[in-house]
Enzyme design. Structure first.
Site, PDB file in Angstrom:
ATOM      1  N   ASP A 102      22.398-106.088 -87.167  1.00 32.78           N
ATOM      2  CA  ASP A 102      21.910-105.085 -88.121  1.00 32.78           C
ATOM      3  C   ASP A 102      20.918-105.623 -89.138  1.00 32.78           C
ATOM      4  O   ASP A 102      20.739-105.047 -90.211  1.00 32.78           O
ATOM      5  CB  ASP A 102      23.112-104.472 -88.862  1.00 32.78           C
ATOM      6  CG  ASP A 102      23.917-105.523 -89.619  1.00 32.78           C
ATOM      7  OD1 ASP A 102      23.476-106.686 -89.683  1.00 32.78           O
ATOM      8  OD2 ASP A 102      24.989-105.172 -90.153  1.00 32.78           O
ATOM      9  N   GLU A 124      25.942-105.633 -79.976  1.00 29.82           N
ATOM     10  CA  GLU A 124      26.768-105.235 -81.135  1.00 29.82           C
ATOM     11  C   GLU A 124      26.262-103.892 -81.693  1.00 29.82           C
ATOM     12  O   GLU A 124      26.012-103.726 -82.886  1.00 29.82           O
ATOM     13  CB  GLU A 124      26.791-106.303 -82.228  1.00 29.82           C
ATOM     14  CG  GLU A 124      27.989-106.211 -83.143  1.00 29.82           C
ATOM     15  CD  GLU A 124      27.928-107.159 -84.338  1.00 29.82           C
ATOM     16  OE1 GLU A 124      27.096-106.957 -85.227  1.00 29.82           O
ATOM     17  OE2 GLU A 124      28.711-108.119 -84.362  1.00 29.82           O
ATOM     18  N   GLU A 138      21.879-102.798 -94.145  1.00 34.06           N
ATOM     19  CA  GLU A 138      22.252-103.040 -92.750  1.00 34.06           C
ATOM     20  C   GLU A 138      22.720-101.802 -92.005  1.00 34.06           C
ATOM     21  O   GLU A 138      22.481-101.670 -90.803  1.00 34.06           O
ATOM     22  CB  GLU A 138      23.325-104.136 -92.678  1.00 34.06           C
ATOM     23  CG  GLU A 138      22.819-105.537 -93.027  1.00 34.06           C
ATOM     24  CD  GLU A 138      22.820-105.839 -94.514  1.00 34.06           C
ATOM     25  OE1 GLU A 138      23.281-104.980 -95.302  1.00 34.06           O
ATOM     26  OE2 GLU A 138      22.348-106.923 -94.908  1.00 34.06           O
ATOM     27  N   HIS A 209      27.994-112.830 -99.721  1.00 30.38           N
ATOM     28  CA  HIS A 209      26.522-112.803 -99.770  1.00 30.38           C
ATOM     29  C   HIS A 209      25.918-111.410 -99.749  1.00 30.38           C
ATOM     30  O   HIS A 209      24.694-111.260 -99.763  1.00 30.38           O
ATOM     31  CB  HIS A 209      25.951-113.603 -98.604  1.00 30.38           C
ATOM     32  CG  HIS A 209      26.193-112.965 -97.266  1.00 30.38           C
ATOM     33  ND1 HIS A 209      25.420-111.927 -96.792  1.00 30.38           N
ATOM     34  CD2 HIS A 209      27.115-113.191 -96.317  1.00 30.38           C
ATOM     35  CE1 HIS A 209      25.872-111.567 -95.600  1.00 30.38           C
ATOM     36  NE2 HIS A 209      26.905-112.302 -95.291  1.00 30.38           N
ATOM     37  N   ARG A 211      24.282-107.834-100.467  1.00 30.89           N
ATOM     38  CA  ARG A 211      23.441-107.314-101.553  1.00 30.89           C
ATOM     39  C   ARG A 211      24.205-106.385-102.491  1.00 30.89           C
ATOM     40  O   ARG A 211      23.973-106.384-103.691  1.00 30.89           O
ATOM     41  CB  ARG A 211      22.242-106.559-100.971  1.00 30.89           C
ATOM     42  CG  ARG A 211      21.134-107.466-100.555  1.00 30.89           C
ATOM     43  CD  ARG A 211      19.894-106.706-100.124  1.00 30.89           C
ATOM     44  NE  ARG A 211      18.762-107.610-100.045  1.00 30.89           N
ATOM     45  CZ  ARG A 211      18.613-108.548 -99.128  1.00 30.89           C
ATOM     46  NH1 ARG A 211      19.525-108.716 -98.191  1.00 30.89           N
ATOM     47  NH2 ARG A 211      17.566-109.336 -99.139  1.00 30.89           N
ATOM     48  N   HIS A 242      26.094-119.323 -99.878  1.00 34.36           N
ATOM     49  CA  HIS A 242      24.879-118.833 -99.203  1.00 34.36           C
ATOM     50  C   HIS A 242      23.650-119.225-100.037  1.00 34.36           C
ATOM     51  O   HIS A 242      23.694-119.174-101.265  1.00 34.36           O
ATOM     52  CB  HIS A 242      25.005-117.300 -99.086  1.00 34.36           C
ATOM     53  CG  HIS A 242      24.007-116.656 -98.179  1.00 34.36           C
ATOM     54  ND1 HIS A 242      22.683-116.497 -98.521  1.00 34.36           N
ATOM     55  CD2 HIS A 242      24.135-116.100 -96.942  1.00 34.36           C
ATOM     56  CE1 HIS A 242      22.043-115.883 -97.527  1.00 34.36           C
ATOM     57  NE2 HIS A 242      22.906-115.640 -96.556  1.00 34.36           N
TER      58      HIS A 242
HETATM   59  C1  UD1 Z   1      20.598-111.384 -94.160  1.00 32.90           C
HETATM   60  C2  UD1 Z   1      20.873-110.029 -93.503  1.00 32.90           C
HETATM   61  C3  UD1 Z   1      22.349-109.724 -93.553  1.00 32.90           C
HETATM   62  C4  UD1 Z   1      23.168-110.845 -92.921  1.00 32.90           C
HETATM   63  C5  UD1 Z   1      22.811-112.137 -93.622  1.00 32.90           C
HETATM   64  C6  UD1 Z   1      23.522-113.271 -92.907  1.00 32.90           C
HETATM   65  C7  UD1 Z   1      19.061-108.399 -93.766  1.00 32.90           C
HETATM   66  C8  UD1 Z   1      18.520-107.273 -94.558  1.00 32.90           C
HETATM   67  N1  UD1 Z   1      20.195-108.960 -94.225  1.00 32.90           N
HETATM   68  O1  UD1 Z   1      20.920-111.261 -95.545  1.00 32.90           O
HETATM   69  O2  UD1 Z   1      22.602-108.540 -92.806  1.00 32.90           O
HETATM   70  O3  UD1 Z   1      24.531-110.559 -93.129  1.00 32.90           O
HETATM   71  O4  UD1 Z   1      21.391-112.360 -93.524  1.00 32.90           O
HETATM   72  O5  UD1 Z   1      23.584-114.405 -93.704  1.00 32.90           O
HETATM   73  O6  UD1 Z   1      18.486-108.766 -92.782  1.00 32.90           O
HETATM   74  N2  UD1 Z   1      17.691-118.270 -97.764  1.00 32.90           N
HETATM   75  C9  UD1 Z   1      17.279-119.586 -97.678  1.00 32.90           C
HETATM   76  N3  UD1 Z   1      17.544-120.272 -96.516  1.00 32.90           N
HETATM   77  C10 UD1 Z   1      18.178-119.706 -95.467  1.00 32.90           C
HETATM   78  C11 UD1 Z   1      18.580-118.356 -95.575  1.00 32.90           C
HETATM   79  C12 UD1 Z   1      18.320-117.653 -96.710  1.00 32.90           C
HETATM   80  O7  UD1 Z   1      16.728-120.142 -98.602  1.00 32.90           O
HETATM   81  O8  UD1 Z   1      18.401-120.379 -94.450  1.00 32.90           O
HETATM   82  C13 UD1 Z   1      17.429-117.516 -99.030  1.00 32.90           C
HETATM   83  C14 UD1 Z   1      15.965-117.190 -99.228  1.00 32.90           C
HETATM   84  O9  UD1 Z   1      15.698-117.212-100.600  1.00 32.90           O
HETATM   85  C15 UD1 Z   1      15.884-115.753 -98.769  1.00 32.90           C
HETATM   86  C16 UD1 Z   1      17.226-115.222 -99.262  1.00 32.90           C
HETATM   87  O10 UD1 Z   1      18.131-116.284 -98.998  1.00 32.90           O
HETATM   88  O11 UD1 Z   1      14.791-115.121 -99.329  1.00 32.90           O
HETATM   89  C17 UD1 Z   1      17.716-113.956 -98.635  1.00 32.90           C
HETATM   90  O12 UD1 Z   1      17.628-114.004 -97.220  1.00 32.90           O
HETATM   91  P1  UD1 Z   1      17.522-112.611 -96.387  1.00 32.90           P
HETATM   92  O13 UD1 Z   1      17.464-112.939 -94.967  1.00 32.90           O
HETATM   93  O14 UD1 Z   1      16.441-111.757 -96.973  1.00 32.90           O
HETATM   94  O15 UD1 Z   1      18.855-111.837 -96.731  1.00 32.90           O
HETATM   95  P2  UD1 Z   1      20.367-112.266 -96.617  1.00 32.90           P
HETATM   96  O16 UD1 Z   1      20.994-111.851 -97.906  1.00 32.90           O
HETATM   97  O17 UD1 Z   1      20.511-113.661 -96.162  1.00 32.90           O
HETATM   98  N1  UDP Z   2      29.275-119.443 -90.865  1.00 30.42           N
HETATM   99  C1  UDP Z   2      28.827-120.753 -90.682  1.00 30.42           C
HETATM  100  N2  UDP Z   2      28.752-121.580 -91.772  1.00 30.42           N
HETATM  101  C2  UDP Z   2      29.072-121.161 -93.042  1.00 30.42           C
HETATM  102  C3  UDP Z   2      29.508-119.817 -93.206  1.00 30.42           C
HETATM  103  C4  UDP Z   2      29.586-118.987 -92.100  1.00 30.42           C
HETATM  104  O1  UDP Z   2      28.522-121.157 -89.558  1.00 30.42           O
HETATM  105  O2  UDP Z   2      28.978-121.962 -93.987  1.00 30.42           O
HETATM  106  C5  UDP Z   2      29.312-118.551 -89.687  1.00 30.42           C
HETATM  107  C6  UDP Z   2      30.583-117.756 -89.468  1.00 30.42           C
HETATM  108  O3  UDP Z   2      31.493-118.447 -88.641  1.00 30.42           O
HETATM  109  C7  UDP Z   2      30.066-116.488 -88.799  1.00 30.42           C
HETATM  110  C8  UDP Z   2      28.665-116.329 -89.349  1.00 30.42           C
HETATM  111  O4  UDP Z   2      28.309-117.585 -89.901  1.00 30.42           O
HETATM  112  O5  UDP Z   2      29.955-116.655 -87.394  1.00 30.42           O
HETATM  113  C9  UDP Z   2      28.625-115.243 -90.402  1.00 30.42           C
HETATM  114  O6  UDP Z   2      27.388-115.270 -91.024  1.00 30.42           O
HETATM  115  P1  UDP Z   2      27.080-114.479 -92.356  1.00 30.42           P
HETATM  116  O7  UDP Z   2      28.337-114.321 -93.160  1.00 30.42           O
HETATM  117  O8  UDP Z   2      25.929-115.158 -93.001  1.00 30.42           O
HETATM  118  O9  UDP Z   2      26.550-113.073 -91.829  1.00 30.42           O
HETATM  119  P2  UDP Z   2      27.261-111.684 -91.461  1.00 30.42           P
HETATM  120  O10 UDP Z   2      28.274-111.947 -90.412  1.00 30.42           O
HETATM  121  O11 UDP Z   2      27.850-111.152 -92.735  1.00 30.42           O
HETATM  122  O12 UDP Z   2      26.138-110.830 -91.007  1.00 30.42           O
END
Ligand code: UD1
Ligand code: UDP
Length: 387
Positions: A102, A124, A138, A209, A211, A242
């Site tokens: 999503d 999914e 999402e 994590h 929003r 995160h």
């Molecule tokens: C995104 C997904 C969310 C998912 C989550 C998994 C969308 C809208 N949201 O949210 O559905 O559950 O990922 O974790 O797609 N960042 C880093 N390094 C990384 C990852 C993130 O620095 O490896 C920081 C960056 O500042 C980035 C911010 O996190 O701009 C947010 O990342 P983003 O992918 O926009 O949204 P998530 O909250 O991670």
């Molecule tokens: N996970 C990981 N390392 C971490 C935290 C989570 O590998 O430090 C894994 C976890 O086992 C799961 C996935 O990341 O498979 C979940 O990711 P996240 O919570 O970022 O996204 P969501 O599932 O909420 O979309």
């Protein structure tokens, strides 16, 4: 003219950590078929988190679009992703595009496929809270991607029903189980080194994590964590934080340096599985962790007021506590106090699959291309869930 004997190209698009983990079993399985050419394309929506997750499955990218920007807004990313994915699809000429879940990456992949008239397969598919902005964005991403898809891999019978209610044709939906359980199965025999030394026998593993939780709800979650460790010396917390700055600022300022609270960098998937296994219970707003906890027999308390994964709540192994300080504290303390209730919570069967979702997905894809299916792998049953 296209060569009918040429291998069919399947482009698997990922962007974030959970997509890498949940798509890995599908990519690994599809790559075993000679008739397919499987391309793994990443938007790079996540940088560090994605690299970590791919490494645990020994996967390398065929194309890395490298789109992550620190502090990216919700609109910036899909704008860049749509153009970049369009260029990638032009170069790869996929016969099918697959994406999971999503996220922004999934919606962009579905739309880019639609514009190029390439069938899109949604892994999914069909999870719904029914509330357009929860989780935000999402829920809408998943609905929109679903309506652009030609084939839907629904993890549970309920997600299939959700799709049928929205007018998606029955013939295009396949109930497969969730590939999160496949990922767990693939790591079952591998050593899971713990990334930290646990400080008490009863470790609570925390991730947060979403929003919707930024700001006050995140403060409530942190205050609940402080209450829990202050009131019970047997409890400790491990919290991989995160990288999103909106999470880090609050969590760091409220929890850093407190006794029996370990804030750590996000860990690799295998290490996280090790932490889940070693935990007393899990507090999380993550989608994937809500599926993994029940499969590992761990109680999961969800830091949200609603979930698109109600199956485990109904089964009794997951409880919604919301991002509310008193509800979190009461629920954890009652599980800590009542061993029978704790055992009941932990013993419920996991409703998300048998670990063979990727096999079912691969068979549907091969069937669409008219390709032969080899023998059943040991342990695989084509029917899930069993009647
Ligand atoms: C995104 C997904 C969310 C998912 C989550 C998994 C969308 C809208 N949201 O949210 O559905 O559950 O990922 O974790 O797609 N960042 C880093 N390094 C990384 C990852 C993130 O620095 O490896 C920081 C960056 O500042 C980035 C911010 O996190 O701009 C947010 O990342 P983003 O992918 O926009 O949204 P998530 O909250 O991670
Ligand atoms: N996970 C990981 N390392 C971490 C935290 C989570 O590998 O430090 C894994 C976890 O086992 C799961 C996935 O990341 O498979 C979940 O990711 P996240 O919570 O970022 O996204 P969501 O599932 O909420 O979309």
């Amino acid at each position: 003219m296209t060569d009918p004997l040429a291998r069919k190209v399947v482009a698997c698009v990922i962007g974030t950590r959970p997509e890498a983990i949940k798509m890995a079993p599908v990519v690994l399985r599809l790559r075993q078929f000679d008739g397919l050419r499987v391309r793994l394309i990443s938007t790079g929506q996540h940088r560090e988190l994605l690299d970590q997750a791919l490494a645990d499955f020994d996967l390398t990218l065929d194309r890395d679009l490298g789109l992550m920007r620190p502090g990216q807004t919700l609109a910036e990313l899909p704008a860049r992703a749509l153009t970049s994915l369009d260029e990638a699809f032009a170069a790869e000429s996929p016969d099918l595009v697959l994406a999971q879940g999503d996220t922004t990456t999934v919606l962009a992949a579905a739309l880019a496929s639609f514009y190029r008239r390439v069938p899109f397969g949604h892994v999914e598919a069909g999870l719904r809270t029914g509330q357009p902005d929860r989780p935000f964005p999402e829920e809408k991403n998943r609905v929109l991607a679903g309506h652009l898809a030609s084939v839907h891999f629904a993890p549970t019978p309920r997600s299939r029903l959700n799709l049928l209610r929205e007018g998606i044709s029955n013939a295009s939906i396949h109930v497969t189980g969730n590939t999160a359980i496949d990922a767990l199965r693939l790591t079952a025999d591998q050593p899971c080194r713990l990334p930290v030394r646990l400080q008490t026998d009863r470790m609570i593993l925390v991730t947060a994590h979403r929003r919707e939780s930024f700001g006050e709800p995140m403060v409530e979650i942190c205050r609940a964590i402080i209450d829990l460790v202050d009131r019970d010396p047997q409890l400790s917390v491990v919290f991989p934080v995160h990288p999103n700055p909106s999470v880090r600022s609050v969590v760091g300022s409220l929890l850093q340096g407190r006794p029996r609270i370990q804030l750590i960098e996000p860990v690799g998937y295998r290490e996280f599985v090790g932490l889940m296994r070693g935990s007393f219970l899990i507090l999380t707003d993550s989608g994937g962790v809500q599926e993994e906890g029940p499969a590992l027999g761990k109680p999961v308390l969800v830091l949200r007021d609603e979930t698109e994964r109600p199956e485990a709540v109904e089964a009794g192994t997951v409880q919604l506590v919301g991002p509310h300080r008193s509800a979190i504290v009461e629920s954890v303390e009652s599980l800590a106090r009542e061993p029978d209730r704790y055992r009941q919570f932990a013993q419920v069967a996991n409703p998300y699959g048998d670990g063979w979702a990727a096999e079912r997905i691969a068979r549907v894809i091969l069937g669409r291309f008219g390709l032969e299916i080899a023998d059943d792998p040991a342990g695989f049953s084509p029917i899930w869930p069993r009647a």
